[in-house]
Scaffold this motif. Sequence first.
Motif, mmCIF file in Angstrom:
data_model
loop_
_atom_site.group_PDB
_atom_site.id
_atom_site.type_symbol
_atom_site.label_atom_id
_atom_site.label_comp_id
_atom_site.label_asym_id
_atom_site.label_seq_id
_atom_site.Cartn_x
_atom_site.Cartn_y
_atom_site.Cartn_z
ATOM 1 N N LEU A 18 1.000 -1.170 -0.086
ATOM 2 C CA LEU A 18 0.133 0.269 0.234
ATOM 3 C C LEU A 18 0.827 1.201 -0.101
ATOM 4 C CD1 LEU A 18 -2.570 -1.088 2.688
ATOM 5 C CD2 LEU A 18 -3.107 -0.804 0.163
ATOM 6 N N GLU A 19 0.549 2.413 -0.817
ATOM 7 C CA GLU A 19 1.486 3.560 -0.863
ATOM 8 C C GLU A 19 1.354 4.250 0.110
ATOM 9 O OE1 GLU A 19 1.519 7.417 -3.858
ATOM 10 O OE2 GLU A 19 0.771 5.514 -4.525
ATOM 11 N N HIS A 20 0.140 4.306 0.900
ATOM 12 C CA HIS A 20 0.023 5.208 2.173
ATOM 13 C C HIS A 20 -0.551 4.303 3.323
ATOM 14 C CE1 HIS A 20 0.674 8.845 -0.141
ATOM 15 N NE2 HIS A 20 -0.221 8.439 -0.899
ATOM 16 N N LEU A 21 0.113 4.173 4.400
ATOM 17 C CA LEU A 21 -0.542 3.380 5.563
ATOM 18 C C LEU A 21 -1.275 4.636 6.376
ATOM 19 C CD1 LEU A 21 2.292 0.838 6.099
ATOM 20 C CD2 LEU A 21 0.378 0.346 4.862
ATOM 21 N N VAL A 22 -2.475 4.566 6.498
ATOM 22 C CA VAL A 22 -3.131 5.678 7.084
ATOM 23 C C VAL A 22 -4.151 4.813 8.058
ATOM 24 C CG1 VAL A 22 -3.163 7.199 5.558
ATOM 25 C CG2 VAL A 22 -4.868 5.729 5.448
ATOM 26 N N LEU A 23 -4.355 3.488 8.080
ATOM 27 C CA LEU A 23 -5.243 2.594 9.088
ATOM 28 C C LEU A 23 -4.386 1.900 9.676
ATOM 29 C CD1 LEU A 23 -8.160 2.520 9.658
ATOM 30 C CD2 LEU A 23 -8.244 0.779 7.826
ATOM 31 N N CYS A 24 -4.612 1.459 10.933
ATOM 32 C CA CYS A 24 -3.986 0.642 11.529
ATOM 33 C C CYS A 24 -4.778 0.102 12.705
ATOM 34 C CB CYS A 24 -2.541 0.842 12.127
ATOM 35 S SG CYS A 24 -1.328 -0.152 12.728
ATOM 36 N N VAL A 25 -5.718 -0.661 12.698
ATOM 37 C CA VAL A 25 -6.589 -1.144 13.969
ATOM 38 C C VAL A 25 -6.743 -2.491 14.249
ATOM 39 C CG1 VAL A 25 -8.180 0.764 13.272
ATOM 40 C CG2 VAL A 25 -8.287 -1.514 12.037
ATOM 41 N N PRO A 26 -6.696 -2.913 15.415
ATOM 42 C CA PRO A 26 -6.838 -4.309 15.708
ATOM 43 C C PRO A 26 -7.971 -5.150 14.982
ATOM 44 C CG PRO A 26 -6.745 -3.070 17.878
ATOM 45 C CD PRO A 26 -7.048 -2.177 16.442
ATOM 46 N N ILE A 27 -7.595 -6.070 14.364
ATOM 47 C CA ILE A 27 -8.337 -7.026 13.568
ATOM 48 C C ILE A 27 -9.367 -7.580 14.620
ATOM 49 C CG2 ILE A 27 -8.303 -8.888 11.955
ATOM 50 C CD1 ILE A 27 -5.670 -8.619 11.053
ATOM 51 N N LYS A 28 -9.041 -8.187 15.708
ATOM 52 C CA LYS A 28 -10.029 -8.749 16.658
ATOM 53 C C LYS A 28 -11.026 -7.852 16.853
ATOM 54 C CE LYS A 28 -8.233 -11.618 19.503
ATOM 55 N NZ LYS A 28 -7.393 -12.386 20.639
ATOM 56 N N GLU A 29 -10.927 -6.698 17.298
ATOM 57 C CA GLU A 29 -11.880 -5.744 17.551
ATOM 58 C C GLU A 29 -12.739 -5.205 16.322
ATOM 59 O OE1 GLU A 29 -10.360 -2.345 19.608
ATOM 60 O OE2 GLU A 29 -9.097 -3.306 20.992
ATOM 61 N N THR A 30 -11.975 -5.376 15.405
ATOM 62 C CA THR A 30 -12.844 -5.029 14.150
ATOM 63 C C THR A 30 -13.754 -6.184 13.971
ATOM 64 O OG1 THR A 30 -10.922 -4.018 13.162
ATOM 65 C CG2 THR A 30 -12.842 -4.567 11.726
ATOM 66 N N LEU A 31 -13.362 -7.666 14.012
ATOM 67 C CA LEU A 31 -13.996 -8.648 13.664
ATOM 68 C C LEU A 31 -15.302 -8.917 14.892
ATOM 69 C CD1 LEU A 31 -11.470 -11.140 12.972
ATOM 70 C CD2 LEU A 31 -13.321 -10.154 11.448
ATOM 71 N N SER A 32 -15.065 -8.389 15.972
ATOM 72 C CA SER A 32 -16.228 -8.259 16.985
ATOM 73 C C SER A 32 -17.484 -7.635 16.614
ATOM 74 C CB SER A 32 -15.558 -8.064 18.560
ATOM 75 O OG SER A 32 -15.364 -6.631 18.394
ATOM 76 N N GLN A 33 -17.320 -6.641 15.788
ATOM 77 C CA GLN A 33 -18.404 -5.779 15.251
ATOM 78 C C GLN A 33 -19.092 -6.449 14.246
ATOM 79 O OE1 GLN A 33 -17.153 -1.669 14.463
ATOM 80 N NE2 GLN A 33 -15.517 -2.020 16.302
#
Length: 381
Positions: A142-157
Amino acid sequence: MTASTPTSSSVAQVGNKALAFPARVIQKVIGDRLSGHLTFTDPRDPSIGWNLYVGNGQLHYANSTVGHQERFNYLCQRYCPQLSTTLATDETEYQYLCRLWQQGQLTLPQLRKLLFLFSQEALVHIFAMPQATLQMEQVAGLEHLVLCVPIKETLSQLRQAITQAVQVRTYLNSPLQRLVLTTTERVPADLWPMDYGRNIAAALPQLLEHKPVLYEVATQLRMEAIATAQLLQPALVNGLIGQDPYTGPTSDTRPIVACIDDSRTIQRNVRLILETCGYRVLGLMQPTHALSALNDTKPNLVLMDISMPEMDGYELCRQLRQTEALKDVPVVMLTGRDGLVDRIRARMVGATDYLTKPFTPQELLSLAERFTQTAAMESHS
């Protein structure tokens, strides 16, 4: 875990193909804090796949490998209807949104929110796949890395959405499968509850006239994709709606010119000049990732800047000439310097010609016409 040696607990051997279990692979990514670019390809339709970009076990982005425009239209209608939804040639929705951010049309929080929502939608479909062929590269790409979030918390939603997507997969393989009406007879309205069955049956011939993917049907109906699939379920289960592979909107026969330059101004000018005159431009800003992209695309001409970070144009040209599939592609070096030494060095690494910046539109068009016509003649000789 690497591209060639995935963990045995995450992979099953079926015939000559190794099939991965996406949920287990992603748990491995989280647990081992892996970084890279994972591609999950659907074994039922190899033309469809999903990308997952991770860093240190964190989510950077997720999207589809095909159907960027169709999926982007759908997601924009849901999350950002104020945006124009026309992607440039060879541009992903990630690149487009980052470009809007750089132009000041999106704030950084807005960009991150959209990338997160778009990634969530893709993760739902990755987790809904019971098995997939897996490819992993150690570099995210990816040219710009602007997003960095925990996958586990993302999946819980996403638990409810994943459960619904798993159920939908029992009768519709993918939201990128092309849907086609298999009968010329009148669609029976009694497949659906009487209160709206008549309207659905009457609308199907028009909805499916151009073999749309589910995202396109959902966009037309202004519904969520999974809800749209549930609406079409009776016709899908009864075989009135068939599913064809995703093959892209149309075949593109324009000559391809790859431009490898870390200057956005040069990229924009080259695209503007050439695409208005019938060329397809592949813009590449990172020389370290250029060879694999060129190998996949097989351009008719490569424009290459000499002065780039990480790897200069001389070294990239030398590597290109050592690549069997690319060794005969014309390479024109772009530079702001017009010295004899630079020209000699460019020739020594295999460059075909040399163009000094700034160049005029006519200079670039004449050069593109000369070399793409030569390459076409040689390929047919």
